[in-house]
Design a protein around this motif. Structure first.
Motif, short mmCIF file in Angstrom:
data_model
loop_
_atom_site.label_atom_id
_atom_site.label_comp_id
_atom_site.label_asym_id
_atom_site.label_seq_id
_atom_site.Cartn_x
_atom_site.Cartn_y
_atom_site.Cartn_z
N ARG B 218 0.80 -1.21 0.00
CA ARG B 218 0.00 0.00 0.00
C ARG B 218 0.84 1.27 0.00
O ARG B 218 0.36 2.33 -0.36
N ILE B 219 2.10 1.14 0.44
CA ILE B 219 2.87 2.38 0.55
C ILE B 219 4.14 2.40 -0.30
O ILE B 219 4.74 3.44 -0.49
N ALA B 220 4.53 1.25 -0.85
CA ALA B 220 5.81 1.20 -1.55
C ALA B 220 5.73 1.80 -2.94
O ALA B 220 4.71 1.72 -3.61
N LYS B 221 6.83 2.39 -3.38
CA LYS B 221 7.00 2.81 -4.78
C LYS B 221 7.88 1.76 -5.43
O LYS B 221 9.06 1.65 -5.15
N GLY B 222 7.29 0.97 -6.27
CA GLY B 222 8.09 -0.02 -6.98
C GLY B 222 8.23 -1.34 -6.26
O GLY B 222 7.93 -1.46 -5.07
N PHE B 223 8.68 -2.33 -7.00
CA PHE B 223 8.71 -3.70 -6.50
C PHE B 223 9.83 -3.93 -5.49
O PHE B 223 9.65 -4.54 -4.45
#
Ligand code: ADP
Ligand code: MG
Lengths: 252, 278
Positions: B218-223
């Protein structure tokens, strides 16, 4: 087959179970051309592309890619591909534009090797080429349909293919972006020297940009210059489409 | 607990094992979640239970230990993962049917071995809900070896695994050996599940693989960011859960999962707050 052709299909037939989808097709793609492949839904366009990509094997006939029989062809990175389904990926997948485009290099780099600075630079360059440089580290799910389509084109360009195949890439893209999209393709074809095979329903637009038009419905009903396609009688067209059509060229 | 840690070897092993599975379970979980394979992890954990029950049965019937439960669990889990792949290729258009088959098969076999071993015992309870006192020196070394293997393989095959996870068709077309890499991945999953069961238990192991990922997603940018965040969340859940489970005398599986759920709720709340501010 002439010496300019990079893809050649000879007498290709294909059936799903008993249903004949492609019936004795002869089809070539010349280097440097921009072919618009049109035809009714279910006419076999996606099937034809899957045969070229080696995903399906023809029931009869032969295919050669870059002057090699498809069975011996290894250099798949020469062919870039944007699938009809690429836009149906899981929108919640948290991958940045950079990460998505990087998958276009995975196979070219090979096993047990890692991305170098040079690879990273070419990923950024491909993103720039499609005009998405503002969004390099944005999650792909947050972009619009047209922007996502550009990212998938960047992914197919990053390995520097000689031939780019796009299967209905403008479905779900709004009119304004469709126009920008065609300009991008035109630029790739003219200025980057990439041969294009574009499957589309935008008959009106593709005849403006493509160098050739091919119309497929089980058999190849037409393959020639856009100007000649527009001259086809409505009788000939309805034979190709299996029902009557009016060719409208609308400005996008 | 710190003093106890130094005093009791077995407790130190448990804690170190917790640190390891706090890394490898969410690490694999990241790929499992994005590939929508969470239920497969659940199916595999029940097959592992059958393996463990088999090991306990051998232990009981033959006084010498033929196959410690960890190893019989590992063996069943890996065989189960290969079987799942077989099923999935047989039922191409109904791939999820592999899950009820493998899950009921696992539970069925478990019941048989448990009955043959004359019913439930505390050791089995430990495997169901996890335990803060079950890890022997030998098991710890095995789990350490598994962890090193898992991290190494994910590191080596990261770009292929990511490409495959994002777009399976594209991966195949571009010449990646999708089938083989997928099989390798499923076997790793089986290993991680078997290794995690001692701490979190059969019933909750898939939670440790998926909840930290659900939170970080829900909060990460990118894998990549999501992967590291998941490991951080997983580690936090294991540390807090294991310690509190130890002091409250509750199986750590329960406390670990509750902490993981709290983390998930906090991230959902944070996101809501951020959206409202923006
Ligand atoms: N996997 C499949 N199994 C059976 N029939 C198929 C399959 N894929 C396509 N078809 C059928 O083959 C025909 C051609 O499909 P397709 O090549 O996708 O056409 P197009 O891309 O021109 O719309 C359609 O009638 C379709 O129903
Ligand atoms: Mg199609």
């Amino acid at each position: 087959m002439n010496d300019k052709s990079i893809i050649s299909l000879q007498d290709i037939s294909y059936s799903y179970e008993k249903k004949v989808v492609l019936d004795h097709i002869n089809f070539t793609i010349d280097k440097g051309s921009f072919i618009g492949l049109i035809g009714p839904n279910g006419g076999g366009k996606t099937t034809l592309i899957k045969l070229i990509l080696g995903i399906l094997k023809p029931a009869s006939g032969s295919i050669s890619l870059f002057n090699q029989p498809i069975e011996q062809f290894k250099d798949w990175r020469k062919i870039g591909f944007v699938s009809q389904k690429s836009n149906s990926f899981n929108k919640g997948f948290p991958a940045t534009v950079f990460e998505v485009v990087s998958t276009g290099l995975t196979s070219k780099i090979g096993y047990f090797k890692f991305f170098t600075q040079k690879h990273k630079a070419s990923i950024k360059k491909a993103i720039e080429l499609v005009g998405m440089d503002e969004y390099v580290y944005e999650n792909i799910g947050n972009l619009s349909g047209g922007q996502q389509q550009r990212v998938f084109i960047a992914r197919s360009l990053v390995s520097q293919p000689e031939l780019l195949i796009l299967d209905e890439p403008t479905v779900g893209v709004d009119t304004e972006n469709v126009k920008r999209f065609y300009e991008l393709l035109h630029d790739l074809n003219r200025n980057q020297g990439i041969t294009l095979l574009l499957v589309t329903h935008d008959t009106g637009t593709v005849t403006k940009f493509a160098t050739d038009v091919a119309c497929l419905n089980k058999t190849l009903h037409f393959h020639g210059k856009p100007g000649d396609y527009e001259k086809l009688s409505s009788e000939e067209l309805s034979r190709a489409y299996g029902h009557s059509v009016n060719l409208v060229s609308h400005d996008h | 607990m710190i003093a106890d840690l130094i005093q009791f070897d077995f407790l130190r092993n448990t804690f170190l094992t917790g640190i390891l599975i706090g890394i490898i379970a969410p690490l694999l979980g990241t790929f499992i979640v994005v590939r929508r394979l969470s239920l497969i992890a659940d199916g595999l954990s029940h097959v592992t239970l059958a393996g463990i029950a088999f090991g306990l049965f051998l232990e009981k019937k033959f006084t010498f230990i033929l196959l410690p439960p960890l190893y019989s669990g590992l063996a069943f889990s890996v065989l189960g993962s290969i079987f799942i792949e077989k099923l999935r290729s047989v039922y191409k258009s109904y791939q999820e049917i592999a899950i009820p088959i493998i899950l009921s098969g696992g539970v069925g076999l478990s019941v048989i071995f448990i009955a043959l071993a004359d019913g439930f015992n505390t050791e089995l309870m430990n495997f169901l809900f996890g335990s803060a006192s079950a890890v022997s020196q030998g098991d710890f070394i095995t789990i350490l070896a598994i962890s090193i293997l898992v991290v190494l393989i994910i590191y080596l095959f990261y770009k292929e695994l990511f490409t495959l996870s994002f777009d399976e068709e594209y991966a195949s077309v571009s010449g990646i050996h999708s089938k083989q890499i997928h099989l390798l991945f499923i076997i790793l999953t089986a290993l991680v599940i078997a290794a995690s069961i001692q701490i979190v238990g059969v019933l909750l192991v898939s939670a440790l693989m998926t909840l930290p990922v659900a939170a970080s997603m829900r909060i990460a940018k990118g894998f990549k960011q999501m992967m590291f965040l998941s490991i951080a969340f997983g580690e936090l859940a294991v540390m807090i859960g294991l310690t509190s489970g130890y002091y409250l005398n509750i199986p750590p599986g329960g406390t670990i999962v509750v902490v993981a759920i709290l983390i998930l709720l906090i991230t959902i709340g944070m996101k809501k707050l951020r959206i409202r501010k923006a």
